[in-house]
Design an enzyme around this catalytic site. Structure first.
Site, PDB file in Angstrom:
ATOM      1  N   ALA A  34      -9.062  19.283  38.108  1.00 41.80           N
ATOM      2  CA  ALA A  34      -7.831  19.363  36.906  1.00 41.80           C
ATOM      3  C   ALA A  34      -8.128  20.790  36.744  1.00 41.80           C
ATOM      4  O   ALA A  34      -7.648  21.083  35.452  1.00 41.80           O
ATOM      5  CB  ALA A  34      -7.901  18.336  36.142  1.00 41.80           C
ATOM      6  N   ARG A  40       3.582  27.751  39.002  1.00 40.53           N
ATOM      7  CA  ARG A  40       5.011  27.462  39.321  1.00 40.53           C
ATOM      8  C   ARG A  40       5.750  26.240  38.414  1.00 40.53           C
ATOM      9  O   ARG A  40       6.898  26.456  38.609  1.00 40.53           O
ATOM     10  CB  ARG A  40       4.880  26.809  40.932  1.00 40.53           C
ATOM     11  N   GLN A 100     -15.116  24.303  35.707  1.00 41.01           N
ATOM     12  CA  GLN A 100     -15.359  25.455  36.643  1.00 41.01           C
ATOM     13  C   GLN A 100     -14.527  26.696  36.165  1.00 41.01           C
ATOM     14  O   GLN A 100     -13.503  26.875  35.965  1.00 41.01           O
ATOM     15  CB  GLN A 100     -14.213  24.999  37.866  1.00 41.01           C
ATOM     16  N   GLU A 180      -5.843  23.811  59.679  1.00 41.37           N
ATOM     17  CA  GLU A 180      -4.733  24.310  58.865  1.00 41.37           C
ATOM     18  C   GLU A 180      -3.765  24.637  59.612  1.00 41.37           C
ATOM     19  O   GLU A 180      -3.878  25.075  60.948  1.00 41.37           O
ATOM     20  CB  GLU A 180      -5.371  25.288  57.825  1.00 41.37           C
ATOM     21  N   LYS A 359      15.145   0.647  12.427  1.00 45.75           N
ATOM     22  CA  LYS A 359      13.833   1.514  12.288  1.00 45.75           C
ATOM     23  C   LYS A 359      13.066   0.683  11.314  1.00 45.75           C
ATOM     24  O   LYS A 359      13.339   0.341  10.080  1.00 45.75           O
ATOM     25  CB  LYS A 359      14.156   3.141  11.970  1.00 45.75           C
ATOM     26  N   TYR A 374      23.336   0.419  10.242  1.00 44.02           N
ATOM     27  CA  TYR A 374      22.060   1.123  10.159  1.00 44.02           C
ATOM     28  C   TYR A 374      21.094   0.162   9.200  1.00 44.02           C
ATOM     29  O   TYR A 374      21.481   0.086   7.842  1.00 44.02           O
ATOM     30  CB  TYR A 374      22.136   2.420   9.914  1.00 44.02           C
TER      31      TYR A 374
END
Length: 475
Positions: A34, A40, A100, A180, A359, A374
């Site tokens: 990771a 990209r 790393q 490859e 809520k 509500y």
């Protein structure tokens, strides 16, 4: 960066003697790579932390490793190491972190976790933090091969378009090499059995194989795939197994992230359907990684489940509803067009209707909030009925306050309940009332101005308004 090691976690060393040991008894270390930057993705967030179904990709891989019997996890971090390590620690405190500092290929990355590997495991499995669809069955199959005597097991897939992938070159059941695309002959390029990059190693040989990898290639990097030819040259048992291509899909950009999200959603919806949940248009339902839905529930089209939602058996979630942080009771009904926010709990048979928002609300068994309402920071008793357009006024600009509606109470249309306030058991409020004082059990509360009828005043008012409109049109 602070790293967690096996000694820090108190995990004892394990023996690598795996002779005649059944798969279920073999120790396993999963090394998850990771460290990549993920340029990209065009994001300030580390690639492996981008979510699929609300959970970071890396955490999907950790969860699968745990479910597959991976007794220990070692995560190799690099780019934004502190941030990735923190996410790992929150999700899987027993995973160890290894940095790393220089990215120099997959073999180099795995060796960043040397301290973990040296503890001695029967199996060592190399996974990627940006391959979130890998399944427990797939990993178990690879480990079963190790238990059967293989020393290296590569996961491969068949595809109609192998362009760009490394090819798995086999002879019978043996894997001879990974070639490859740029290095392959025309004949080798015709091979459709491709490399996923995921490899399972015998713990007895993994370090010597990785240490033997060299970087004499165009990129000057150390590739774990080179262990295949090294293993073959040493006479080790090297094989490849075929797995579904989607299990090994990696994410490099937002397009691929969307593709993986779609596949994850399809898998989870199919699992729910097989377990007795009805979805009228499955492709329109969006699930979260922790969504729990019991059998005989009906989910209508265009329902979105956020985090921490559980739906009990027999409930109905009607179209265009959004639920997050909600517990829906047995045989309850929600929607259409309802929004249930965190802290909402619906009792058995409760009903939430169209254009209702809740809520931090407990709605008791058989209670109903059917239209245009509500209710926040509220406790509603069993079989209470809330009239259309009624609301709780729970926030005064500084703090939240609670409203209690008693069992069997009837709240009239367009009632405003100004918290903190309590409406008693079997009490009523008249339509259009603003209730700011407690209402005792069985009382009727009325709070509104006295109605006055002005004889003929409507005619005068119409004439006045018509004249004003005509005057305006002439200017």
């Amino acid at each position: 960066m602070v790293s967690r090691t096996f000694n820090d976690l108190g995990i004892p060393p394990m023996t690598s003697d795996s002779s005649n040991k059944p798969a279920a008894e073999r120790s396993c270390l999963t090394v998850i790579l990771a460290a990549g930057e993920g340029k990209r993705m065009a994001s300030d967030m580390p690639k492996v932390l981008h979510p699929v179904a609300g959970l970071p990709m890396l955490c999907h891989v950790l969860q699968t490793s745990i479910e597959a019997g991976g007794g220990a996890r070692a995560v190799v971090v690099g780019s934004q190491a502190e941030r990735v390590a923190a996410a790992v620690g929150d999700f899987d405190p027993n995973a160890t972190i290894h940095e790393q500092t220089v990215r120099a290929g997959t073999a180099h990355a795995v060796l960043a976790a040397r301290e973990a590997i040296e503890q001695g495991f029967d199996d060592v499995v190399m996974l990627y933090g940006d391959v979130p669809l890998i399944r427990t069955e797939t990993l178990k199959t690879a480990r079963d091969q190790l238990a059967a005597g293989q020393h290296i097991v590569v996961l491969g897939f068949e595809t109609d378009d192998p362009h760009g992938y490394g090819r798995l070159l086999t002879e019978g059941d043996k894997l001879l090499a990974i070639r490859e695309q740029k290095d392959a002959t025309d004949e080798e390029r015709s091979v459709t059995f491709c490399n996923s990059g995921i490899i399972a190693f015998s713990g007895e040989h993994v370090l010597s194989l990785l240490d033997a990898v060299e970087n004499d290639n165009a990129q000057g990097e150390y590739y774990a795939t080179d262990t295949v030819e090294i293993g073959v040259a040493r006479g080790l048992n090297v094989s490849a197994i075929t797995v579904p291509e989607e299990d090994t899909l990696g994410v490099n950009d937002r397009v691929q992230l969307a593709q993986v999200e779609a596949l994850w959603q399809q898998r989870r919806r199919n699992a729910l359907l097989r377990n007795g949940v009805t979805m009228q248009v499955p492709s329109s339902v969006v699930l979260h990684h922790d969504t729990v839905i019991e059998r005989d529930t009906v989910i209508e089209p265009h329902v979105v489940f956020g985090s921490k939602v559980s739906v009990a058996a027999g409930a109905t979630i009607r179209a265009f509803s959004h639920l997050e942080g909600v517990s829906v009771g047995k045989n309850a009904a929600v929607g259409p067009y309802a929004r249930l926010r965190p802290g909402t709990v619906l009792g058995e048979g409760a009903k939430i209707g169209n254009f209702v928002e809740t809520k931090a609300a407990y709605v008791g068994a058989g209670a109903k909030i059917n239209h245009l309402s509500y209710f926040g920071d509220t406790e509603i008793g069993a079989k209470a009925n809330i009239g259309a357009g009624s609301i709780t006024c729970n926030y005064d600009g500084f703090g939240k306050h609670k409203t209690i509606v008693g069992e069997g109470a009837f709240i009239g249309t367009n009632t405003s309940l100004v918290a903190p306030v309590s409406v008693g058991k079997n009490a009523n409020t008249a339509a259009g009332s603003v209730i700011y004082k407690d209402v005792p059990d069985d009382d009727l509360a009325i709070e509104r101005g006295e109605q006055v009828n002005k004889t003929g005043r409507a005619v005068t008012l119409r004439e006045k308004n018509r004249a004003a409109k005509e005057a305006k049109s002439k200017t």
